[in-house]
Motif scaffolding. Sequence first.
Motif, PDB file in Angstrom:
ATOM      1  N   ALA A   1      31.027-118.246 -22.408  1.00 14.69           N
ATOM      2  CA  ALA A   1      32.117-119.060 -21.858  1.00 14.69           C
ATOM      3  C   ALA A   1      31.646-119.827 -20.620  1.00 14.69           C
ATOM      4  O   ALA A   1      32.011-120.985 -20.436  1.00 14.69           O
ATOM      5  N   TRP A   2      30.825-119.179 -19.792  1.00 16.02           N
ATOM      6  CA  TRP A   2      30.381-119.827 -18.545  1.00 16.02           C
ATOM      7  C   TRP A   2      29.428-120.971 -18.797  1.00 16.02           C
ATOM      8  O   TRP A   2      29.182-121.772 -17.900  1.00 16.02           O
TER       9      TRP A   2
ATOM     10  N   VAL B   1      33.097-124.496 -18.349  1.00 12.92           N
ATOM     11  CA  VAL B   1      34.014-123.658 -17.596  1.00 12.92           C
ATOM     12  C   VAL B   1      33.216-122.826 -16.602  1.00 12.92           C
ATOM     13  O   VAL B   1      32.290-122.115 -16.995  1.00 12.92           O
ATOM     14  N   SER B   2      33.561-122.938 -15.331  1.00 17.47           N
ATOM     15  CA  SER B   2      32.823-122.164 -14.337  1.00 17.47           C
ATOM     16  C   SER B   2      33.294-120.716 -14.379  1.00 17.47           C
ATOM     17  O   SER B   2      34.417-120.431 -14.787  1.00 17.47           O
ATOM     18  N   PRO B   3      32.436-119.772 -13.955  1.00 22.82           N
ATOM     19  CA  PRO B   3      32.857-118.365 -13.938  1.00 22.82           C
ATOM     20  C   PRO B   3      34.142-118.147 -13.140  1.00 22.82           C
ATOM     21  O   PRO B   3      34.986-117.341 -13.540  1.00 22.82           O
TER      22      PRO B   3
ATOM     23  N   TRP C   1      37.015-119.170 -15.251  1.00 20.49           N
ATOM     24  CA  TRP C   1      37.131-118.170 -16.324  1.00 20.49           C
ATOM     25  C   TRP C   1      37.867-116.945 -15.820  1.00 20.49           C
ATOM     26  O   TRP C   1      38.813-116.474 -16.453  1.00 20.49           O
TER      27      TRP C   1
ATOM     28  N   ALA D   1      26.737-114.732 -10.202  1.00 24.29           N
ATOM     29  CA  ALA D   1      26.420-115.970 -10.916  1.00 24.29           C
ATOM     30  C   ALA D   1      26.639-117.150  -9.993  1.00 24.29           C
ATOM     31  O   ALA D   1      27.294-117.037  -8.977  1.00 24.29           O
ATOM     32  N   ALA D   2      26.051-118.274 -10.360  1.00 23.91           N
ATOM     33  CA  ALA D   2      26.336-119.514  -9.653  1.00 23.91           C
ATOM     34  C   ALA D   2      27.722-119.951 -10.086  1.00 23.91           C
ATOM     35  O   ALA D   2      27.886-120.586 -11.106  1.00 23.91           O
ATOM     36  N   ALA D   3      28.725-119.550  -9.300  1.00 23.85           N
ATOM     37  CA  ALA D   3      30.099-119.669  -9.768  1.00 23.85           C
ATOM     38  C   ALA D   3      30.569-121.109  -9.860  1.00 23.85           C
ATOM     39  O   ALA D   3      31.476-121.403 -10.635  1.00 23.85           O
ATOM     40  N   GLY D   4      29.965-122.023  -9.111  1.00 24.77           N
ATOM     41  CA  GLY D   4      30.277-123.463  -9.082  1.00 24.77           C
ATOM     42  C   GLY D   4      31.555-123.791  -9.688  1.00 24.77           C
ATOM     43  O   GLY D   4      31.861-124.450 -10.558  1.00 24.77           O
TER      44      GLY D   4
END
Lengths: 312, 305
Positions: free
Chosen positions: A120-121, A125-127, A130, A309-312
């Motif tokens: 999904a990431w 869609v960013s984490p 999500w 994670a790189a949540a960006g």
Amino acid sequence: MSTATLRETPAAATVTTAPRGLVRTVLRLHRGALWIWLAFVAGTTGFLLWLLGPGAHTAQRALATYGYSGLIRANGSADEYSSLFYYPDTLITLASFAIALFAGGPLIARELESGTAQLAWTQSVSPARWLTAKLAVPAAFIVLGTCLLTAVYRQLWSAHGNLLIAGIGPRSLYFSLGPATVAAPLLGLALGVLVGLAVRRTLPALALSGFAYFLVYAFRGNHWPFQGRYQQPELYSRSRAFTSAGAEIRDPGCYDDKACLAKHDVVRFTREYLPSSDYWPRQLLETGVLLALTAVAVALAFALLRRRAAAG
Amino acid sequence: MSSTSATPAVALEASGLGKRYGRRPAALDGCSFRLPTSRISALVGPNGAGKSTLLAIAAGLLRPTSGTLTVLGEAPGAARDRISYLAQNKPLYPQLTIAETLRMGAELNPARWDAACAARIVEQGDLDPKSRIRGLSGGQRTRVALALALGKRPELMLLDEPMADLDPLARHELMGTLMADAAEHGTTVLMSSHIVAELADACDHLLLLGGGRVRLGGGIDDLLAAHTLVTGRGTPADLAPHTVIESRTAGRGLTALIRRDGPVGEGWAAEEPSLEELLLAHLRAPEAPALLTPGTTATAEAVTA
């Protein structure tokens, strides 16, 4: 350069349309859990409505005929109204546990374990988005469902609370039904999500989120400011007897002695619990603490996700 | 346009990239390279060389411990709508049908989704869109995962052992689809693989990872041209000033893979190595010096295009 300029328009569209798609995806992924929740809410509401309507007839007749003593006489039988009355409360508590388990296991940890969260990431869609959807969609259903249940339960209390045997039962039910009934499963959701993100494996996450919610449950039962800790004030009840002329008299204390009832010319009894001034302060304080804990758990969950994670 | 995207020809640029998991030796350690756009690049290395880690960092799924990586001129994660990532275990939601999986792709990538392209890839595999992912074989799942990755119309594809569990026929066919699509749209592809034949056919660029950094990087033709396989009588010392990557005694003579510095001397039979020979020699000799062609070196002066 032309590709770069072309790219600007769809990027703007992403912002507006992606959340709806994300919500639809979350709904589709967890439709099993959604159906179970809807069935639970519908079933429990049905049970509450039965208690509000036909289920109360026998107990009501006993109260009207013999007063409070009529209820005491029926005390102890398996299908006694006074014990059926508390079942929905037990079901709601169990559902809160189930929500914590669901949030820790299938909602979060299973996705991280199998890699579908990462799938999904790497869509658009960013984490962080999500996780927002994973929290917001179940939370919406939890709030709607528990609000409905609490409202019907409160309705049932005001209609038939008078049919309960006095004691700690009615007191703790009275003080537990309200906004806190809605806030507790939300805390279960947030705790489960936090545990799921921290543990990242389904089985340990199931066990740990169940344990975490058990701690909340036990703490609520034993510590200030939660209802289990303070001595819930006695609920004042008002019992009245009516003569055939319609006059209101004190309960003559006849129990089921028909001769005594005839002598006092009593044809009907009523009984009601009076509202306690303690209710709202206690409810709001407890709700506030539960919601604050929920907010802390959600903030920690986002922080954990961002660190990983790189949540960006 | 900002200064970071002033070099649109770079798909990936790593500078001192490092990733450490707990106390174990670093998976990536001071890894620096550039990957120009529109290249089909192979990512090769022994097991545990950091290939999956590098791909996951580029996909914005892992945070590097040190160093930086720019993806399509942005930080990893900022460009997630323009990249596709295919993880090694091909995760998909088992409870969804193929059609629902593709619908999810459309819903999560509303700005870029190419439904026809995704549906075509699924149809080529004779898959029923109504069947559940749960019931698919490994190769069929790979096909659906690839449909999801290509349906997004990415500018950069990061593929972690994409073809590992496909039969030769399906591999050939899917690889063909992938390459045709990449060529048509100018997509940059970085794919890890152990299957050298697959790489030699499909890729025009190579990144060899070892010990957490890039040991070989550049166009495959350039890299092959820079090396020579020599056979003759003598010792490795006789091959100076060339860099000897690996040498073996064969009968009474010597076979060596050298990185040429000037013409090869008298008495040596020279031929260009195959990609497999080049890779095997470098894998066997982890201490050989790194070679990155100018376009692959992550330095400011190389950014002239």
